[in-house]
Write a protein that holds these residues in place. Structure first.
Motif, mmCIF file in Angstrom:
data_model
loop_
_atom_site.group_PDB
_atom_site.id
_atom_site.type_symbol
_atom_site.label_atom_id
_atom_site.label_comp_id
_atom_site.label_asym_id
_atom_site.label_seq_id
_atom_site.Cartn_x
_atom_site.Cartn_y
_atom_site.Cartn_z
ATOM 1 N N ALA A 67 0.820 -1.300 0.029
ATOM 2 C CA ALA A 67 0.034 0.000 -0.002
ATOM 3 C C ALA A 67 0.891 1.293 0.017
ATOM 4 C CB ALA A 67 -0.764 0.038 1.256
ATOM 5 N N ASP A 68 2.114 1.142 0.516
ATOM 6 C CA ASP A 68 2.776 2.466 0.699
ATOM 7 C C ASP A 68 3.824 2.729 -0.192
ATOM 8 O OD1 ASP A 68 1.130 2.557 2.974
ATOM 9 O OD2 ASP A 68 2.551 1.748 4.340
ATOM 10 N N LYS A 69 3.982 2.046 -1.262
ATOM 11 C CA LYS A 69 5.106 2.367 -2.084
ATOM 12 C C LYS A 69 4.821 3.545 -3.025
ATOM 13 C CE LYS A 69 7.069 -2.236 -2.802
ATOM 14 N NZ LYS A 69 7.626 -3.267 -3.742
ATOM 15 N N SER A 70 5.839 4.395 -3.312
ATOM 16 C CA SER A 70 5.575 5.537 -4.184
ATOM 17 C C SER A 70 6.729 5.954 -4.918
ATOM 18 C CB SER A 70 4.951 6.886 -3.633
ATOM 19 O OG SER A 70 5.803 7.323 -2.870
ATOM 20 N N GLU A 71 6.939 6.615 -6.103
ATOM 21 C CA GLU A 71 8.251 7.074 -6.742
ATOM 22 C C GLU A 71 9.094 7.962 -5.586
ATOM 23 O OE1 GLU A 71 7.771 9.176 -10.255
ATOM 24 O OE2 GLU A 71 9.716 9.950 -10.155
ATOM 25 N N ALA A 72 8.113 8.883 -4.888
ATOM 26 C CA ALA A 72 8.922 9.763 -4.234
ATOM 27 C C ALA A 72 9.437 9.037 -2.854
ATOM 28 C CB ALA A 72 7.887 10.800 -3.554
ATOM 29 N N LEU A 73 8.968 8.206 -2.434
ATOM 30 C CA LEU A 73 9.417 7.293 -1.513
ATOM 31 C C LEU A 73 10.835 6.903 -1.720
ATOM 32 C CD1 LEU A 73 7.765 5.497 1.404
ATOM 33 C CD2 LEU A 73 9.169 4.202 0.031
ATOM 34 N N PHE A 74 11.030 6.005 -2.799
ATOM 35 C CA PHE A 74 12.050 5.293 -3.126
ATOM 36 C C PHE A 74 13.126 6.472 -3.700
ATOM 37 C CE2 PHE A 74 9.213 1.481 -3.073
ATOM 38 C CZ PHE A 74 10.035 0.549 -2.197
ATOM 39 N N ARG A 75 12.897 7.400 -4.222
ATOM 40 C CA ARG A 75 13.828 8.351 -4.644
ATOM 41 C C ARG A 75 14.392 9.160 -3.236
ATOM 42 N NH1 ARG A 75 12.165 11.468 -10.021
ATOM 43 N NH2 ARG A 75 14.273 12.454 -9.497
ATOM 44 N N ALA A 76 13.561 9.535 -2.376
ATOM 45 C CA ALA A 76 13.918 9.972 -1.343
ATOM 46 C C ALA A 76 14.953 8.989 -0.463
ATOM 47 C CB ALA A 76 12.673 10.317 -0.210
ATOM 48 N N PHE A 77 14.621 7.878 -0.543
ATOM 49 C CA PHE A 77 15.375 6.702 0.170
ATOM 50 C C PHE A 77 16.722 6.493 -0.574
ATOM 51 C CE2 PHE A 77 16.452 1.973 0.328
ATOM 52 C CZ PHE A 77 16.794 2.127 1.843
ATOM 53 N N GLY A 78 16.537 6.734 -2.171
ATOM 54 C CA GLY A 78 17.786 6.879 -2.741
ATOM 55 C C GLY A 78 18.889 7.790 -2.499
ATOM 56 N N ARG A 79 18.289 9.000 -2.048
ATOM 57 C CA ARG A 79 19.137 10.050 -1.666
ATOM 58 C C ARG A 79 19.989 9.868 -0.480
ATOM 59 N NH1 ARG A 79 15.748 15.314 -3.861
ATOM 60 N NH2 ARG A 79 15.535 14.622 -5.667
ATOM 61 N N TYR A 80 19.230 9.257 0.593
ATOM 62 C CA TYR A 80 19.880 8.727 1.839
ATOM 63 C C TYR A 80 21.127 7.777 1.696
ATOM 64 C CZ TYR A 80 16.824 11.193 5.021
ATOM 65 O OH TYR A 80 16.258 11.991 5.834
ATOM 66 N N ILE A 81 20.821 6.771 0.437
ATOM 67 C CA ILE A 81 21.772 5.797 0.206
ATOM 68 C C ILE A 81 23.049 6.580 -0.539
ATOM 69 C CG2 ILE A 81 22.544 4.076 -1.371
ATOM 70 C CD1 ILE A 81 19.626 2.902 -1.292
ATOM 71 N N GLU A 90 14.838 0.179 -9.452
ATOM 72 C CA GLU A 90 15.182 1.474 -10.688
ATOM 73 C C GLU A 90 14.673 2.788 -10.178
ATOM 74 O OE1 GLU A 90 13.242 -0.775 -14.026
ATOM 75 O OE2 GLU A 90 14.680 -2.190 -13.591
ATOM 76 N N LEU A 91 13.681 2.842 -9.313
ATOM 77 C CA LEU A 91 13.482 4.326 -8.674
ATOM 78 C C LEU A 91 14.823 4.856 -7.950
ATOM 79 C CD1 LEU A 91 9.744 3.594 -7.948
ATOM 80 C CD2 LEU A 91 10.576 5.251 -9.830
ATOM 81 N N ILE A 92 15.304 3.909 -7.120
ATOM 82 C CA ILE A 92 16.552 4.204 -6.507
ATOM 83 C C ILE A 92 17.720 4.856 -7.285
ATOM 84 C CG2 ILE A 92 18.030 3.123 -4.798
ATOM 85 C CD1 ILE A 92 15.996 1.623 -3.643
ATOM 86 N N LEU A 93 17.728 3.923 -8.465
ATOM 87 C CA LEU A 93 18.745 4.044 -9.337
ATOM 88 C C LEU A 93 18.748 5.765 -9.948
ATOM 89 C CD1 LEU A 93 21.207 2.911 -11.302
ATOM 90 C CD2 LEU A 93 19.352 2.250 -12.760
ATOM 91 N N THR A 94 17.553 6.374 -10.025
ATOM 92 C CA THR A 94 17.408 7.688 -10.388
ATOM 93 C C THR A 94 18.170 8.562 -9.459
ATOM 94 O OG1 THR A 94 15.115 7.033 -10.494
ATOM 95 C CG2 THR A 94 15.465 9.325 -11.483
ATOM 96 N N GLU A 95 18.426 8.090 -8.218
ATOM 97 C CA GLU A 95 19.000 9.062 -7.198
ATOM 98 C C GLU A 95 20.429 8.750 -6.969
ATOM 99 O OE1 GLU A 95 17.544 11.842 -6.451
ATOM 100 O OE2 GLU A 95 15.723 11.491 -7.327
ATOM 101 N N THR A 96 20.963 7.430 -7.032
ATOM 102 C CA THR A 96 21.973 7.221 -6.921
ATOM 103 C C THR A 96 22.663 5.896 -7.591
ATOM 104 O OG1 THR A 96 23.614 6.307 -5.058
ATOM 105 C CG2 THR A 96 21.132 5.437 -4.927
ATOM 106 N N LYS A 97 24.014 5.505 -7.653
ATOM 107 C CA LYS A 97 24.333 4.751 -8.365
ATOM 108 C C LYS A 97 24.704 3.368 -7.426
ATOM 109 C CE LYS A 97 29.317 6.063 -7.996
ATOM 110 N NZ LYS A 97 30.532 5.953 -8.904
#
Ligand code: NAD
Length: 360
Positions: A89-103, A124-131
């Motif tokens: 229920a809680d997944k979203s693009e913004a959630l994974f991208r924000a998480f990617g920035r922390y990584i 792949e959403l995380i990949l938008t923000e970090t390698k």
């Protein structure tokens, strides 16, 4: 404070609390060790009943990754992340991208991958923000689903155990009971049948049962699987299934499966298996194929042939654990931990920054 005490006792290098209320992100990244390399481990998304439960889980899982990578001979440390939330229920693009920035803020100390509750699309959403992410789709140069390689690695460990116990190099005529016929168990059953083994299996999912039955697996009920008279019992479903209730029921000579944390109590249940003369192939040694697979993404482009070649090394790694257990009169579970700890201690003596050529 219990919080700091828990981190100190397990020896973690870093713990990062990730919070972004605007996108509903509550996550914890734990880096247990970077002695051998960056801490690589999956990101679990789970509806934890409390923040404390999430912290305990991520600390325990990240420490486990340190041991798995070390025993597999990889230039990787141990890390893991948990996102607190409902993966349905809680997944979203913004959630994974924000998480990617922390990584990304950790600059490569932690590299993420899929785990329970996350999938290739999330990576792949995380990949938008970090390698610093692995397990992405082959179209993005990634390794895709790790399960076939995990199953192949488990097969290597299982064959090493059969050789050690029966002094037989192959599986022709051997019998194996596979608990859980999902992504890994289903592939493992197929490999075993190809090699002439008789395979029993169970699952709670009808689709998985039908698929396995069509391949030639003899289906038993989830409860009966512990009583099957067989050479090898291969747990490929959940953890903690080797315990006070199940160990006395087992009618096998070997335990070799892919499930994580199979022993409910690491010391006591390893000793109970020894007392029953059942050879235990330590789970984190023989289920390292998936980690080896994603590690290959970091070695200058994924190549499945290289990943499978490295995964064959699990045969020798498992045999070495049995040799040490016999030599030092300890359980195979203790021997596996000793192998990992000795490798970490040896590399630590080389001084700081010793990740070899990885990530140059
Ligand atoms: P999966 O979810 O695809 O398969 C697990 C299967 O077990 C499912 O089909 C499920 O229905 C079945 N199951 C659940 N409870 C059961 C029960 N009580 N009795 C019988 N079957 C039951 O998961 P997977 O990816 O195949 O992973 C299996 C195990 O291996 C897990 O413990 C996982 O942590 C571990 N593991 C997986 C990988 C990997 O690459 N997928 C790598 C390392 C370790």
């Amino acid at each position: 404070m219990a919080f700091f005490e828990e981190i100190r006792t397990m020896g973690h290098e870093r713990v990062l609390i990730c919070s972004n209320p605007d996108v509903g992100l509550k996550a914890i990244i734990a880096v247990h060790s970077t002695v051998l390399g960056p801490g690589l481990g999956g990101c679990r998304m789970w509806n934890y009943s409390s923040d404390e439960e999430a912290l305990t889980d991520v600390l325990r899982l990240s420490r486990g990754m340190t041991y798995k990578a070390a025993a597999a001979g990889l230039n990787l440390g141990g890390g893991k992340a948990v996102i607190i939330g409902d993966s349905k229920a809680d997944k979203s693009e913004a959630l994974f991208r924000a998480f990617g920035r922390y990584i990304d803020s950790l600059g490569g100390l932690y590299i993420t991958a899929e785990d329970v509750g996350t999938d290739m699309e999330d990576m792949e959403l995380i990949l938008t923000e970090t390698k610093w992410v692995t397990g992405v789709a082959p179209a993005h140069g990634g390794s895709g689903d790790p399960s076939p390689v995990t199953a192949f690695g488990t097969l290597q460990g299982l064959m090493a155990a059969v050789k050690w116990k029966f002094d037989e190099p192959d599986l022709d005529g051997r019998s194996v009971a596979v608990q859980g016929l999902g992504s890994v168990g289903g592939h493992l059953a197929g490999y075993l049948l190809e090699r002439g083994a008789k395979v029993f299996g169970c699952d709670i999912d009808h689709e998985a049962i039908d698929e396995a039955e069509a391949k030639g697996v003899e289906i038993v009920s989830p409860d009966e699987i512990f009583d099957v008279d067989c050479d090898v019992f291969a747990p490929c479903a959940m953890g903690a299934i080797l315990n006070d209730d199940t160990i006395p029921r087992l009618r096998c000579s070997i335990i070799a499966g892919a499930a994580n944390n199979q022993l409910q109590d690491e010391d006591r249940h390893a000793e109970m298996l020894d007392a029953r003369n059942i050879l235990y192939a330590p789970d984190f040694v023989i289920n390292a194929g998936g980690l080896i697979n994603v590690y290959n993404e970091l070695l200058g482009g994924y190549n499945q042939e290289r990943a499978l070649r490295m995964t064959r090394g699990i045969y020798l790694n498992t045999s070495r654990v049995f040799e040490i257990a016999e030599r030092d009169s300890i359980t195979s579970a203790d021997a596996a931990e000793r192998v990992a700890e000795e490798r970490i201690a040896t590399v630590q003596k080389m001084g700081s920054k010793h990740w070899g050529r990885l990530l140059d």
